[in-house]
Enzyme design. Structure first.
Site, PDB file in Angstrom:
ATOM      1  N   HIS A   1      63.151  43.159 -24.584  1.00 33.45           N
ATOM      2  CA  HIS A   1      61.834  42.700 -25.049  1.00 33.45           C
ATOM      3  C   HIS A   1      60.778  43.169 -24.051  1.00 33.45           C
ATOM      4  O   HIS A   1      61.042  43.261 -22.842  1.00 33.45           O
ATOM      5  CB  HIS A   1      61.816  41.169 -25.195  1.00 33.45           C
TER       6      HIS A   1
ATOM      7  N   GLY B   1      51.443  39.057 -28.314  1.00 35.10           N
ATOM      8  CA  GLY B   1      50.952  37.870 -27.602  1.00 35.10           C
ATOM      9  C   GLY B   1      49.490  37.546 -27.854  1.00 35.10           C
ATOM     10  O   GLY B   1      48.804  38.191 -28.643  1.00 35.10           O
TER      11      GLY B   1
ATOM     12  N   GLU C   1      58.501  41.735 -22.545  1.00 37.97           N
ATOM     13  CA  GLU C   1      58.343  40.896 -21.338  1.00 37.97           C
ATOM     14  C   GLU C   1      59.490  41.124 -20.354  1.00 37.97           C
ATOM     15  O   GLU C   1      59.292  41.050 -19.139  1.00 37.97           O
ATOM     16  CB  GLU C   1      58.215  39.418 -21.758  1.00 37.97           C
TER      17      GLU C   1
HETATM   18  P1  PGA Z   1      53.659  37.612 -31.114  1.00 43.80           P
HETATM   19  O1  PGA Z   1      54.998  37.973 -30.324  1.00 43.80           O
HETATM   20  O2  PGA Z   1      53.976  37.589 -32.570  1.00 43.80           O
HETATM   21  O3  PGA Z   1      53.270  36.246 -30.600  1.00 43.80           O
HETATM   22  O4  PGA Z   1      52.640  38.675 -30.786  1.00 43.80           O
HETATM   23  C1  PGA Z   1      55.808  39.013 -30.754  1.00 43.80           C
HETATM   24  C2  PGA Z   1      56.948  39.255 -29.809  1.00 43.80           C
HETATM   25  O5  PGA Z   1      56.764  39.175 -28.589  1.00 43.80           O
HETATM   26  O6  PGA Z   1      58.064  39.537 -30.258  1.00 43.80           O
END
Ligand code: PGA
Length: 257
Positions: free
Chosen positions: A98, A176, A100
């Site tokens: 992911h 995000g 992050e």
């Molecule tokens: P979001 O997150 O829909 O809040 O933009 C998507 C993700 O990180 O998979």
């Protein structure tokens, strides 16, 4: 309109403790029970929620995933979680790489490759996430970046495992609270290129790997995105964390594809 199999899932990131996840999943299961099999639904909650989540989802049409997984089976890897530990709680999907994990925790393509390899070897579906940063998009190198992430990330996996792979295209700039949703045209173009890379790697089998889009998916853009020929599903964050909202998105997508 020809029915296509559509995959819709959410990762709850570092939100929802175990009791909040239980409440959420109870509601989501009840709401989506009648969509049996129509959509490939999945939820990826926090690690500490997995034991309770696996109980609640038993016998449902919602598959359970984990947000990360170590490439080793056991050992001196403080803070990591092994395939066997996830198996114990009926986890079927291992989310790998992911945005992050890559950008906050500095994971590399080489690490993602080892995780994907271990995940499929242990019978999980590996959900490999890829995506370019805003800077990379501005340089016009999005497709090159995606190609590198895919070629490296899948380098230890053969075409015989394509049935155990899913790809989520999640541009970093779209994810995000500060994210700007990508247009369906932009995503469709990237997915087309991603498909070419997958077919280049795995031949015909690469044509079957589900390609999901994620990054600020919401009730407004879910249907236009899902209608694109090369988008096989949606991977949703914030808009899916309320079970009723998530159910509405699922139903509107199922009503249109
Ligand atoms: P979001 O997150 O829909 O809040 O933009 C998507 C993700 O990180 O998979």
């Amino acid at each position: 309109m020809g029915k296509k199999k559509v995959y819709i899932g959410t990762n709850t990131k570092m939100y929802k403790n175990s009791s909040e996840t239980v409440q959420y999943l109870r509601r989501l299961r009840a709401l989506t029970e009648d969509t049996a099999g129509e959509a490939g639904l999945f939820v990826i909650p926090s690690f500490t929620s997995l034991p309770a989540a696996s109980q609640i989802l038993r016998g449902s049409n919602i598959r359970l995933g984990a947000q990360n997984m170590c490439w080793e089976e056991e050992g001196q890897f403080t803070g990591e979680i092994s395939p066997g530990m996830l198996k114990e709680f009926s986890v079927e999907i291992a989310e790998i790489g992911h945005s992050e994990r890559r950008h906050v925790f500095r994971e590399t393509d080489e690490e993602e490759a080892r995780k994907v390899c271990t995940a499929v070897r242990h019978g999980f579906t590996a959900l490999l996430c890829v995506g370019e940063t805003l800077e990379q998009r501005n340089y016009g190198i999005s497709d090159e970046v995606l190609s590198i992430q895919l070629k490296k990330g899948l380098s230890l996996t053969g075409s015989e495992n394509c049935g155990r792979l899913m790809i989520a295209y999640e541009p970093v700039w779209a994810i995000g609270t500060a994210g700007i949703p990508a247009s369906e045209k932009y995503v469709e173009e990237r997915h087309r290129k991603i498909r070419e890379v997958l077919e280049g790697l795995f031949g015909e089998a690469g044509g079957q790997i589900p390609l999901l889009y994620g990054g600020s998916v919401n009730a407004e853009n879910a249907v236009p995105l899902a209608l694109q020929p090369h988008i096989d599903g949606l991977f949703i964050g914030r808009s899916a964390w309320d079970a009723d909202n998530f159910d509405k998105i699922i139903r509107s997508v199922l009503g249109h594809v």
